[in-house]
Design a protein around this motif. Structure first.
Motif, PDB file in Angstrom:
ATOM      1  N   GLN A  45      43.181  35.368  28.899  1.00  0.00           N
ATOM      2  CA  GLN A  45      42.674  35.342  27.505  1.00  0.00           C
ATOM      3  C   GLN A  45      43.676  35.993  26.619  1.00  0.00           C
ATOM      4  O   GLN A  45      43.812  35.713  25.370  1.00  0.00           O
ATOM      5  CB  GLN A  45      41.112  35.652  27.441  1.00  0.00           C
ATOM      6  CG  GLN A  45      40.772  35.739  25.867  1.00  0.00           C
ATOM      7  CD  GLN A  45      39.462  36.540  25.633  1.00  0.00           C
ATOM      8  OE1 GLN A  45      38.751  36.725  26.740  1.00  0.00           O
ATOM      9  NE2 GLN A  45      38.727  36.840  24.829  1.00  0.00           N
ATOM     10  N   TYR A  46      44.107  37.161  26.912  1.00  0.00           N
ATOM     11  CA  TYR A  46      45.045  37.930  26.119  1.00  0.00           C
ATOM     12  C   TYR A  46      46.246  37.915  26.482  1.00  0.00           C
ATOM     13  O   TYR A  46      47.095  38.866  26.037  1.00  0.00           O
ATOM     14  CB  TYR A  46      44.433  39.553  26.457  1.00  0.00           C
ATOM     15  CG  TYR A  46      42.986  39.930  25.723  1.00  0.00           C
ATOM     16  CD1 TYR A  46      42.891  40.296  24.292  1.00  0.00           C
ATOM     17  CD2 TYR A  46      41.983  39.867  26.596  1.00  0.00           C
ATOM     18  CE1 TYR A  46      41.653  40.593  23.805  1.00  0.00           C
ATOM     19  CE2 TYR A  46      40.658  39.900  26.019  1.00  0.00           C
ATOM     20  CZ  TYR A  46      40.721  40.426  24.709  1.00  0.00           C
ATOM     21  OH  TYR A  46      39.185  40.497  24.266  1.00  0.00           O
ATOM     22  N   HIS A  47      46.923  36.947  27.206  1.00  0.00           N
ATOM     23  CA  HIS A  47      48.188  36.692  27.428  1.00  0.00           C
ATOM     24  C   HIS A  47      48.953  37.573  28.237  1.00  0.00           C
ATOM     25  O   HIS A  47      50.345  38.106  27.601  1.00  0.00           O
ATOM     26  CB  HIS A  47      48.818  36.273  26.148  1.00  0.00           C
ATOM     27  CG  HIS A  47      47.931  35.451  25.070  1.00  0.00           C
ATOM     28  ND1 HIS A  47      47.921  34.091  25.474  1.00  0.00           N
ATOM     29  CD2 HIS A  47      47.563  35.751  24.171  1.00  0.00           C
ATOM     30  CE1 HIS A  47      47.217  33.537  24.334  1.00  0.00           C
ATOM     31  NE2 HIS A  47      46.694  34.608  23.698  1.00  0.00           N
ATOM     32  N   LEU A  48      48.201  38.788  28.830  1.00  0.00           N
ATOM     33  CA  LEU A  48      48.793  39.803  29.395  1.00  0.00           C
ATOM     34  C   LEU A  48      50.127  39.751  30.358  1.00  0.00           C
ATOM     35  O   LEU A  48      50.192  38.502  31.060  1.00  0.00           O
ATOM     36  CB  LEU A  48      47.914  40.538  30.359  1.00  0.00           C
ATOM     37  CG  LEU A  48      46.462  41.005  29.683  1.00  0.00           C
ATOM     38  CD1 LEU A  48      45.908  42.067  30.518  1.00  0.00           C
ATOM     39  CD2 LEU A  48      46.766  41.508  28.221  1.00  0.00           C
ATOM     40  N   GLY A  49      51.059  40.506  30.229  1.00  0.00           N
ATOM     41  CA  GLY A  49      52.233  40.194  31.022  1.00  0.00           C
ATOM     42  C   GLY A  49      52.008  40.935  32.175  1.00  0.00           C
ATOM     43  O   GLY A  49      53.212  40.536  33.121  1.00  0.00           O
ATOM     44  N   SER A  50      51.362  41.618  32.592  1.00  0.00           N
ATOM     45  CA  SER A  50      51.218  42.291  33.872  1.00  0.00           C
ATOM     46  C   SER A  50      49.952  43.090  34.010  1.00  0.00           C
ATOM     47  O   SER A  50      49.259  43.270  33.411  1.00  0.00           O
ATOM     48  CB  SER A  50      52.410  43.534  33.891  1.00  0.00           C
ATOM     49  OG  SER A  50      52.449  44.034  35.027  1.00  0.00           O
ATOM     50  N   ILE A  51      49.607  42.863  35.341  1.00  0.00           N
ATOM     51  CA  ILE A  51      48.348  43.551  35.870  1.00  0.00           C
ATOM     52  C   ILE A  51      48.984  44.674  36.975  1.00  0.00           C
ATOM     53  O   ILE A  51      50.141  44.379  37.518  1.00  0.00           O
ATOM     54  CB  ILE A  51      47.393  42.632  36.650  1.00  0.00           C
ATOM     55  CG1 ILE A  51      46.976  41.643  35.553  1.00  0.00           C
ATOM     56  CG2 ILE A  51      46.268  43.269  37.402  1.00  0.00           C
ATOM     57  CD1 ILE A  51      46.284  42.313  34.868  1.00  0.00           C
ATOM     58  N   LEU A  52      48.443  46.012  37.108  1.00  0.00           N
ATOM     59  CA  LEU A  52      48.788  46.502  38.198  1.00  0.00           C
ATOM     60  C   LEU A  52      47.588  46.957  39.179  1.00  0.00           C
ATOM     61  O   LEU A  52      46.429  46.985  38.664  1.00  0.00           O
ATOM     62  CB  LEU A  52      49.387  48.151  37.591  1.00  0.00           C
ATOM     63  CG  LEU A  52      48.306  48.910  37.152  1.00  0.00           C
ATOM     64  CD1 LEU A  52      49.160  50.515  37.401  1.00  0.00           C
ATOM     65  CD2 LEU A  52      47.836  48.891  36.058  1.00  0.00           C
ATOM     66  N   SER A  53      47.626  47.736  40.256  1.00  0.00           N
ATOM     67  CA  SER A  53      46.870  48.275  41.003  1.00  0.00           C
ATOM     68  C   SER A  53      47.208  49.608  41.115  1.00  0.00           C
ATOM     69  O   SER A  53      48.282  50.280  41.514  1.00  0.00           O
ATOM     70  CB  SER A  53      46.877  47.921  42.598  1.00  0.00           C
ATOM     71  OG  SER A  53      46.109  46.817  42.736  1.00  0.00           O
ATOM     72  N   SER A  54      46.498  50.789  40.281  1.00  0.00           N
ATOM     73  CA  SER A  54      46.804  52.061  40.406  1.00  0.00           C
ATOM     74  C   SER A  54      46.599  52.557  41.947  1.00  0.00           C
ATOM     75  O   SER A  54      46.039  51.802  42.706  1.00  0.00           O
ATOM     76  CB  SER A  54      45.938  52.705  39.185  1.00  0.00           C
ATOM     77  OG  SER A  54      44.398  52.237  39.718  1.00  0.00           O
ATOM     78  N   ALA A  55      46.944  53.718  42.166  1.00  0.00           N
ATOM     79  CA  ALA A  55      46.739  53.994  43.788  1.00  0.00           C
ATOM     80  C   ALA A  55      45.331  53.851  44.009  1.00  0.00           C
ATOM     81  O   ALA A  55      44.415  54.597  43.534  1.00  0.00           O
ATOM     82  CB  ALA A  55      47.228  55.735  43.879  1.00  0.00           C
TER      83      ALA A  55
END
Length: 608
Positions: A45-55
């Motif tokens: 929906q927000y066209h995100l460029g990246s996702i992460l898993s924080s520690a």
């Protein structure tokens, strides 16, 4: 060197895509959210460029299968094209700093401080190659590694993430790590991320996220050198440091980010913020957003407040406080890296050849980690008691003897690490490694060694040292004046976490260790001390009561590497990449005017 901004083929593709993008789509590419706060549907929906898993942020099924399924969902959402979405594939990132350390069953390598003592560039490249394969096995494309900090004060809670106190070894390893992780940017590789730009290891009093007080020449000579090698090796992303330089926060430092890194050093890749790194630039997050963007950051690690980041940045552009040219520069870099990495041509994670690969946590990978352990061990003292006979009657004691969580340290399964053996699947504790080759070895029931007796024991191996910590929660601070003095010069907010202790003296941090040694040595049984720690500590009382003393650092999941050397199957080869402090000089670095360490940089005994 990857000159992606000068690659005509890549730039033609980027130009074409940029011309089709709305402002909302561009800002989405600059945004990195955490999986815990952003569903695949929201990422689309927000066209995100990246996702992460924080520690510690992992799927319920914390296995390669669970990770691949999760990444596959994000990938499919991001690449789904319709009238409102261009289908730009997402980059998924995580902290894989000593193996793919978030995932159960992964091969966990020694932390960087141990690898520095190994002084083995060929081994470092092999570790990076294995790490890339175990990251790929989970469907992930991007690791926030290597850490290129040159740690100059053991009070810093991230000392174990540094290879050495001098830039030469860090610079050498920089090239090998990036080459091993990124390779030729094929489907057999992941993206590397050099961090943290710049000076994070040089803060006053070793305060995490503190202030590095150096002139320009000093900053270049010590802390910038490794990044020159990283850029030459083709690193495609660099993470900004939470710390400040002479009072000015790196996250708002246009001279460091643009004038120096992007222009003078010709870095063409993605410049990403640290986690919530812009939050502390101003009391008002709205103002902080503009500062970070205008300073030259391209992608923003905003794990929880990413919707507000998007809203605020849209507002700044409408008001003219952030220019559209700055947005286009950031998005151009992000898209260029995605094209250079071949992300647009990759199949979905579920269909990739390395996903769920059988090599994850394999014996072959663990043997390399075991080699890294034995290469990293530094023999500090030996009163002709080592190597041991495999027929010796050995008492094994100490809180870290049979504790995989402790020997792996922080950034393992969770942010602050774990205690015990349940969470580390497939590993071998130091005790288990000893027992495999010394059948007469006995584990102290309570770990305190009170059962020691010369009638039953020829020698005792006492595994002592630190328990896990990470980042600022591992800082050692004598008092709050350290924070007050360090923070007073910083422009912006100062994030203070609870410290792990107030002294570098092992006996004050963990008095039970010296007591265990006394329990045994007082009975007439000689002690060999094995120190598991993320930094050199002040150890004179423990050293004096031991017949031999070994610095084992944070060896990771393969404890057999310790027994390989104890019994003489291999000799000690590790040499200190950090000067060892003593009580009279708790902060000491090679090259200091009054250099007087307990053991100097490069020290390490051998059997031969």
């Amino acid at each position: 060197m990857n000159k992606v901004l000068q690659n005509k083929s890549i730039q033609q593709k980027v130009d074409d895509l940029l011309s089709k993008m709305t402002l909302e789509q561009k800002i989405g590419q600059m945004t990195q959210a955490d999986r815990m706060t952003c569903s695949p549907e929201e990422a689309k929906q927000y066209h995100l460029g990246s996702i992460l898993s924080s520690a510690g942020s992992c799927p319920d099924d914390n296995s390669p299968k669970g990770w691949v399924e999760m990444n596959d969902a994000y990938w499919q959402a991001s690449t789904d094209q319709d009238t409102q979405h261009l289908g730009i594939p997402i980059l998924y990132g995580l902290d894989a700093i000593h193996g793919n350390n978030n995932v159960k069953g992964a091969t966990i390598f020694p932390h960087n401080i141990g690898l520095g003592a190994a002084n083995n560039p060929k081994l470092i490249k092999r570790i990076a190659e294995i790490t890339s394969k175990e990251v790929l096995a989970t469907g992930v494309d991007w690791a926030f590694a290597p850490n290129l900090a040159v740690a100059r004060d053991y009070h810093w809670g991230r000392s174990y993430e540094s290879y050495a106190e001098v830039p030469s070894l860090v610079t050498l390893y920089s090239n090998k790590m990036i080459d091993g992780l990124q390779g030729n940017l094929s489907q057999d590789n992941i993206l590397a991320c050099a961090k943290h730009w710049v000076g994070d290891g040089g803060t006053q009093y070793g305060v995490d996220q503190g202030d590095t007080i150096l002139n320009w020449d000093e900053l270049q000579a010590t802390h910038i050198q490794p990044y020159k090698a990283a850029i030459k090796a083709g690193v495609l992303s660099i993470m900004v440091s939470f710390s400040s330089w002479n009072g000015d926060k790196c996250h708002a430092h246009e001279f460091l980010l643009v004038d120096t890194l992007k222009q003078k050093m010709a870095f063409d890749g993605i410049l990403i913020s640290d986690m919530q790194g812009i939050d502390y630039l101003e009391d008002d997050f709205y103002l902080a957003v503009a500062q970070g963007v205008n300073a030259g950051i391209d992608m923003f690690m905003v794990p929880r407040n990413w919707p507000l980041f998007i809203e605020n940045l849209l507002s700044h552009i409408a008001l003219g406080t952030v220019s559209i040219s700055r947005i286009d520069d950031a998005v151009r870099r992000i898209l260029s890296v995605k094209y250079a990495f071949g992300l647009f041509d990759k199949p979905r994670p579920a269909l990739r050849k390395w996903s769920n690969h059988a090599s994850f946590g394999s014996e072959e990978h663990r043997q390399v980690a075991r080699k890294a352990v034995r290469k990293s061990l530094v023999l500090l003292k030996n009163n002709n008691i080592l190597p041991l006979s495999k027929n010796a009657r050995i008492l094994v004691a100490g809180k870290n003897a049979h504790n995989l969580g402790h020997q792996c340290g922080g950034f393992t399964i969770t942010w602050q690490g774990v205690s015990g053996n349940d969470e580390i699947e497939g590993g071998t504790s130091i005790w288990q490694g000893i027992k495999q080759v010394a059948t007469k070895a006995q584990l102290s029931v309570n770990g305190d060694g009170i059962e020691a007796t010369p009638e039953m024991h020829d020698v005792a191996l006492v595994v002592i040292g630190e328990t896990p910590y990470a980042e600022g929660m591992g800082d050692i601070r004598g008092n709050d004046k350290v924070i007050t003095e360090s923070g007073a010069q910083i422009h912006g907010q100062v994030k203070v976490l609870r410290a792990s202790g107030d002294s570098l003296e092992l006996n004050k941090l963990y008095p039970e260790d010296l007591q265990t040694i006394k329990n045994i040595s007082s009975k007439g049984v000689p002690v060999i001390a094995i120190l598991v720690s993320g930094r050199p500590l002040i150890i004179e009382p423990e050293l004096d009561r031991s017949s031999a003393f070994i610095a084992a650092w944070l060896p990771g999941s393969e404890g057999q590497g310790v027994s390989d050397v104890l019994f003489g199957d291999y000799d000690f080869t590790g040499k200190l990449s950090f000067s060892w402090p003593q009580l009279s000089q708790p902060k000491v670095n090679k090259g200091d005017k009054n250099y007087n360490p307990l053991f100097p940089y490069g020290f390490g005994l051998t059997y031969s």
